[in-house]
Design a protein around this motif. Structure first.
Motif, PDB file in Angstrom:
ATOM      1  N   PHE A 135       0.857  -1.186   0.000  1.00  0.00           N
ATOM      2  CA  PHE A 135       0.000   0.000   0.000  1.00  0.00           C
ATOM      3  C   PHE A 135       0.886   1.227   0.000  1.00  0.00           C
ATOM      4  O   PHE A 135       1.942   1.245   0.643  1.00  0.00           O
ATOM      5  CB  PHE A 135      -0.872   0.063   1.269  1.00  0.00           C
ATOM      6  N   LEU A 136       0.425   2.277  -0.687  1.00  0.00           N
ATOM      7  CA  LEU A 136       1.138   3.547  -0.640  1.00  0.00           C
ATOM      8  C   LEU A 136       0.294   4.517   0.192  1.00  0.00           C
ATOM      9  O   LEU A 136      -0.840   4.840  -0.177  1.00  0.00           O
ATOM     10  CB  LEU A 136       1.338   4.098  -2.056  1.00  0.00           C
ATOM     11  N   VAL A 137       0.834   4.956   1.332  1.00  0.00           N
ATOM     12  CA  VAL A 137       0.042   5.733   2.294  1.00  0.00           C
ATOM     13  C   VAL A 137       0.423   7.208   2.238  1.00  0.00           C
ATOM     14  O   VAL A 137       1.607   7.566   2.312  1.00  0.00           O
ATOM     15  CB  VAL A 137       0.222   5.186   3.730  1.00  0.00           C
ATOM     16  N   ASN A 138      -0.622   8.066   2.148  1.00  0.00           N
ATOM     17  CA  ASN A 138      -0.439   9.515   2.180  1.00  0.00           C
ATOM     18  C   ASN A 138      -1.521  10.154   3.049  1.00  0.00           C
ATOM     19  O   ASN A 138      -2.684   9.793   2.947  1.00  0.00           O
ATOM     20  CB  ASN A 138      -0.544  10.095   0.763  1.00  0.00           C
ATOM     21  N   GLY A 139      -1.097  11.098   3.889  1.00  0.00           N
ATOM     22  CA  GLY A 139      -2.085  11.782   4.725  1.00  0.00           C
ATOM     23  C   GLY A 139      -1.494  12.144   6.077  1.00  0.00           C
ATOM     24  O   GLY A 139      -0.265  12.096   6.270  1.00  0.00           O
ATOM     25  N   THR A 140      -2.375  12.524   7.010  1.00  0.00           N
ATOM     26  CA  THR A 140      -1.869  12.917   8.332  1.00  0.00           C
ATOM     27  C   THR A 140      -2.834  12.495   9.430  1.00  0.00           C
ATOM     28  O   THR A 140      -4.050  12.464   9.233  1.00  0.00           O
ATOM     29  CB  THR A 140      -1.627  14.439   8.391  1.00  0.00           C
ATOM     30  N   LYS A 141      -2.273  12.136  10.576  1.00  0.00           N
ATOM     31  CA  LYS A 141      -3.054  11.734  11.756  1.00  0.00           C
ATOM     32  C   LYS A 141      -2.743  12.691  12.896  1.00  0.00           C
ATOM     33  O   LYS A 141      -1.592  13.111  13.080  1.00  0.00           O
ATOM     34  CB  LYS A 141      -2.689  10.303  12.164  1.00  0.00           C
ATOM     35  N   ILE A 142      -3.784  13.001  13.686  1.00  0.00           N
ATOM     36  CA  ILE A 142      -3.563  13.932  14.805  1.00  0.00           C
ATOM     37  C   ILE A 142      -3.923  13.249  16.123  1.00  0.00           C
ATOM     38  O   ILE A 142      -4.613  12.228  16.119  1.00  0.00           O
ATOM     39  CB  ILE A 142      -4.376  15.233  14.576  1.00  0.00           C
ATOM     40  N   TRP A 143      -3.451  13.816  17.237  1.00  0.00           N
ATOM     41  CA  TRP A 143      -3.628  13.228  18.578  1.00  0.00           C
ATOM     42  C   TRP A 143      -2.976  11.852  18.677  1.00  0.00           C
ATOM     43  O   TRP A 143      -3.464  10.977  19.351  1.00  0.00           O
ATOM     44  CB  TRP A 143      -5.100  13.132  18.998  1.00  0.00           C
ATOM     45  N   THR A 144      -1.890  11.675  17.925  1.00  0.00           N
ATOM     46  CA  THR A 144      -1.180  10.405  17.989  1.00  0.00           C
ATOM     47  C   THR A 144      -0.281  10.460  19.226  1.00  0.00           C
ATOM     48  O   THR A 144       0.844  10.949  19.180  1.00  0.00           O
ATOM     49  CB  THR A 144      -0.349  10.203  16.725  1.00  0.00           C
ATOM     50  N   THR A 145      -0.829   9.991  20.358  1.00  0.00           N
ATOM     51  CA  THR A 145      -0.155  10.111  21.646  1.00  0.00           C
ATOM     52  C   THR A 145       1.229   9.460  21.621  1.00  0.00           C
ATOM     53  O   THR A 145       1.346   8.302  21.226  1.00  0.00           O
ATOM     54  CB  THR A 145      -0.999   9.436  22.739  1.00  0.00           C
ATOM     55  N   ASN A 146       2.234  10.224  22.008  1.00  0.00           N
ATOM     56  CA  ASN A 146       3.609   9.720  22.093  1.00  0.00           C
ATOM     57  C   ASN A 146       4.129   9.129  20.784  1.00  0.00           C
ATOM     58  O   ASN A 146       4.997   8.254  20.796  1.00  0.00           O
ATOM     59  CB  ASN A 146       3.735   8.675  23.211  1.00  0.00           C
ATOM     60  N   ALA A 147       3.653   9.632  19.668  1.00  0.00           N
ATOM     61  CA  ALA A 147       4.098   9.100  18.374  1.00  0.00           C
ATOM     62  C   ALA A 147       5.599   9.313  18.194  1.00  0.00           C
ATOM     63  O   ALA A 147       6.280   8.521  17.536  1.00  0.00           O
ATOM     64  CB  ALA A 147       3.329   9.773  17.236  1.00  0.00           C
ATOM     65  N   ASP A 148       6.126  10.390  18.795  1.00  0.00           N
ATOM     66  CA  ASP A 148       7.560  10.656  18.657  1.00  0.00           C
ATOM     67  C   ASP A 148       8.418   9.621  19.383  1.00  0.00           C
ATOM     68  O   ASP A 148       9.608   9.512  19.144  1.00  0.00           O
ATOM     69  CB  ASP A 148       7.892  12.074  19.148  1.00  0.00           C
ATOM     70  N   LYS A 149       7.796   8.851  20.296  1.00  0.00           N
ATOM     71  CA  LYS A 149       8.548   7.828  21.021  1.00  0.00           C
ATOM     72  C   LYS A 149       8.175   6.417  20.575  1.00  0.00           C
ATOM     73  O   LYS A 149       8.771   5.431  21.016  1.00  0.00           O
ATOM     74  CB  LYS A 149       8.289   7.952  22.524  1.00  0.00           C
ATOM     75  N   ALA A 150       7.157   6.313  19.716  1.00  0.00           N
ATOM     76  CA  ALA A 150       6.627   4.986  19.385  1.00  0.00           C
ATOM     77  C   ALA A 150       7.419   4.321  18.264  1.00  0.00           C
ATOM     78  O   ALA A 150       8.049   4.984  17.441  1.00  0.00           O
ATOM     79  CB  ALA A 150       5.163   5.100  18.985  1.00  0.00           C
TER      80      ALA A 150
END
Lengths: 396, 373
Positions: A155-170
């Motif tokens: 799959f080729l994924v494009n877009g954005t997700k918000i409220w992704t808790t702790n995404a910077d550490k995941a």
């Protein structure tokens, strides 16, 4: 002695022997052990405690033994929970994989997917985050626009997700993505797992009113995702998400009473900051009334949790009861924070300064944090819609 | 502690529901009201309730009781709240027999309890003296005179007071509270029955130099208040169970109406303004069920936190029954304020029941004090 009593004794003895004393005092946020490739431990005791629980399968007591779990049924798991609570044992491992993704993979995943993901979650080797909401899709989650195009082998994924808790550490994220742009809203959505190390994935933190920034926005720019990362059927991701939302709501209702906050209870705070008159009543009768209303509602909610559990154990479960707990648990938690703010008066208003002690500073942080409780995981208004339609059968 | 009815209790509840629906629907109360019935309840129906075991259910086996517990009786009373069934069950069995069981001597128990169990004796608790519930500090006095006591004072809002054959009177002794059993027709007693908003049975009872034997004293100054407190807590829990039944019934009727009434070309139940209010009532009722069940089990298990649970249950059901009856009237619209619709009976009963053994303010104050603030 019944099997359950026997189990309680065994559990108790094991905990007494294996849980270091330092792991039996209330945990602070800094001391939580979060799963991940690059896990860090605040102390050697925390590491030891985590490893012992992991080896026992008790980081995920109700999951199958062969996948790294403890193999306990609900009744035995409850006893473990109760005994841990009684001794004050800390939760050895924190992760969205344990609370949310794991149950969904166990229910909807293939054998290969279970083998790939479940043991790693049980052993705390991967930290998961959630990608549901988008800037334009909040309560109306089904209007999400992040696209996953079928490119044959990936799959080729494009877009954005918000409220992704702790995404910077995941390490990984589980996402809802649109796989059929022509289908009706809920019908063109799939449930996809994405490695945060993949090329094209980036995150930026969002600062909140409480001053915290554990929430992020996550961007996907031409990210290639293997087909094997699809959970459940193509375009059937909505049912996976719904089942998983139940876990989130249960969690929100449970952590409601456990948001970051001061070490005192509202009653202790009231006695300290307001004081009692000669009849033993709080000197501020207005706040006293607000406090007792909260305390009484809180007790009623606790009793309802207990009733719901007992009904399930007795095979007379009323499935409507769990539906109300997200709404009522989070709304009552918000009220508790308002009462605490009132109790501390202007001592609750310090932002940072040596003038204010930690409990005072945490009181307003907890209050601000609580505002998100009735928004995240389905707003209170959405919960009321669900009760009205699904439980009461009121028409559309 | 358990918050789930067992098989026997569920069966009992179902039987109660069937009986009450067929024999004592809300229309039965309407009939009593319309014909200004002198008794205020139907003797025949009460006899049937006795035959179903409701009068003996919580009494000890030694005195012809069934010793079945309050979880069971509470389930029956909840059902009686759904049809607003009028009977002396609450005043005689819950309030008065509790005082006798907890405080009476062997002779008092063996004479009175079997008669209550058989439905042969109706009793009333003469307690209140002012417009608001007051559980202590009585102005009605009992003064020792030789071997006798002389009771002087006036009691208000005595539930089933005009039809009871025996009264239990809460009095102030020289030190502490004295509870006396008094024949309701003794010299010096005058009773005035009042027609109340909820069509139930209440009296003002005056005691003018009423002479009673010392043997009529159930509980002396040392224990009087404690025993009265216990009986009042049993009463608070049971009236809360009744109110729960009334609130559930009223709510179910209202939701049914939302699905049936058309306006602007759609069912009014499709309006979110009404849906959210209905959902909130549902939530309040679910919490109320848990609280009432736990309070009933606190009675059966003789738990030390019964006073807290009794106040929790009574305060909550006062508030929830008020909310649900107000919303029921509003959501029914014009027909909601007509006497033809039975919703009005629930509205009236809710306000009356609120005044029995303490309004919400009383119980929140008490709960806070019990919890140390």
């Amino acid at each position: 002695m019944s099997d359950l009593d026997q189990f309680r004794q065994t559990v108790n003895a094991w905990l007494e022997e294996n849980c270091p004393p330092s792991q039996r005092i209330p945990i602070t946020r800094e001391e939580q052990v979060w799963a991940g490739k690059n896990k860090t431990f605040p102390s050697s005791d925390a590491k030891l405690w985590f490893e012992r629980m992991r080896d026992k399968g008790w980081t995920v007591p109700e999951w199958p033994i062969e996948l790294g779990g403890g193999g306990l049924d609900e009744q035995h798991a409850k006893i473990l929970k109760e005994e841990m609570k009684r001794l004050g044992c800390r939760t050895p491992l924190f992760d969205l994989g344990i609370w949310m993704l794991g149950p969904a993979v166990l229910e909807y995943g293939t054998d290969e997917q279970r083998q790939q993901h479940i043991p790693k979650i049980a052993r705390g080797e991967v930290r998961w985050c959630q990608g549901y909401s988008e800037p334009g899709a909040g309560s109306d989650l089904a209007s999400l626009q992040t696209r996953a195009e079928d490119k044959g082998d990936h799959f080729l994924v494009n877009g954005t997700k918000i409220w992704t808790t702790n995404a910077d550490k995941a390490d990984w994220i589980f996402c809802l993505v649109r796989t059929d742009p022509d289908a009706k809203k809920q019908e063109g959505i799939s449930f996809l797992l994405i490695d945060m190390d993949d090329a094209g994935v980036s995150t930026t933190p969002i600062e909140l009113i409480s001053g915290e920034s554990e929430f992020c926005q996550t961007f996907f720019d031409n990210v290639k995702v293997p087909k094997a990362n699809l959970i459940g059927e193509l375009n059937k991701g909505w049912s996976v998400a719904k089942s998983l939302l139940k876990h989130e709501r249960k969690l929100m209702a449970e952590i409601g009473g456990d948001t970051p906050g001061p070490s005192f209870s509202p009653i202790q705070a009231a006695i300290e900051y307001i004081g009692l008159d000669q009849s033993g009543r709080l000197k501020d009768i207005g706040i006293r009334d607000e406090l007792v209303r909260h305390e009484m509602a809180f007790r009623a909610i606790g009793l309802t949790h207990f009733r719901s559990f007992e009904e399930r154990m007795n095979g007379v479960a009323d499935n409507n009861v769990p539906l109300i707990m997200k709404y009522v648990g989070t709304e009552e938690s918000k009220r508790k924070e308002e009462v605490l703010m009132a109790i501390l008066g202007h001592r609750a208003l310090g932002w940072y300064d040596d003038e204010f002690n930690v409990d005072e500073l945490l009181t307003n942080r907890g209050w601000l944090f609580s505002k998100a409780l009735s928004i995240a995981g389905g707003t209170s208004e959405v919960q009321l819609n669900i009760i009205a339609k699904r439980v009461l059968g009121l028409p559309d | 502690m358990t918050l789930v009815l067992n098989e026997e209790q569920r069966l009992l509840k179902d039987t109660a529901k069937d009986f009450l629906n067929s024999a004592m629907p809300v229309s039965a109360l309407r009939q009593l009201r319309d014909k200004k019935d002198s008794l205020g309840y139907s003797r025949e129906h009460w006899q049937q309730m006795v035959e179903l075991g409701w009068a003996s259910m919580v009494l000890p086996e030694a005195y012809d009781g069934l010793d079945f517990g309050y979880m069971g009786l509470g389930a029956v009373i909840e059902e009686s709240g759904r049809t607003l069934a009028a009977s002396p069950l609450f005043s005689t069995v819950v309030l008065c027999s509790t005082i006798i069981v907890e405080g009476g001597n062997e002779e008092q128990k063996s004479i009175l309890l079997p008669r209550i169990a058989a439905g042969d004796l109706n009793m009333a608790l003469a307690l209140e003296e002012s417009p608001h519930h007051q559980p202590s500090g009585f102005t009605t006095t009992a003064i020792a005179d030789g071997d006798d006591f002389i009771i002087q004072g006036e009691k208000l809002f005595v539930l089933d007071g005009h039809s009871a054959e025996q009264l239990i009177v809460a009095t102030q002794l020289e030190t502490g509270v004295g509870l006396f059993i008094v024949d309701a027709n003794s010299t010096g007693i005058s009773r005035r029955r009042h027609h109340m908003i909820d069509s139930r049975n209440v009296a003002t009872i005056s005691f003018d130099q009423v002479r009673v034997k010392a043997s009529a004293l159930i509980a002396n100054a040392k224990r009087g208040q404690d025993i009265l407190n216990t009986a009042m807590d049993y009463g608070r829990v049971c009236i809360a169970a009744e109110m729960l039944g009334g609130a559930i019934e009223c709510f179910e009727r209202t939701v049914a109406y939302l699905k049936e009434r058309d306006q602007f070309g759609v069912k009014i139940g499709s309006f979110q303004a009404l849906q959210h209010r209905a959902a909130k009532m549902f939530i309040e009722l679910e919490l109320s069920k848990s609280v009432v069940l736990d309070a009933l089990s606190a009675i059966d298990d003789k738990r030390a936190d019964l006073p807290q649970l009794a106040s929790l249950a009574k305060a909550r059901l006062n508030d929830v029954f008020e909310l649900v009856t107000n919303e029921a009237v509003q959501m029914h619209g014009g027909i909601g304020v007509t006497d033809e619709l039975e919703i009005g009976f629930f509205l009236k009963r809710s306000r009356s029941a609120t005044q029995i053994l303490g309004n919400s303010g009383f119980h929140r104050d008490r709960y806070a004090s019990l919890c140390g603030y």
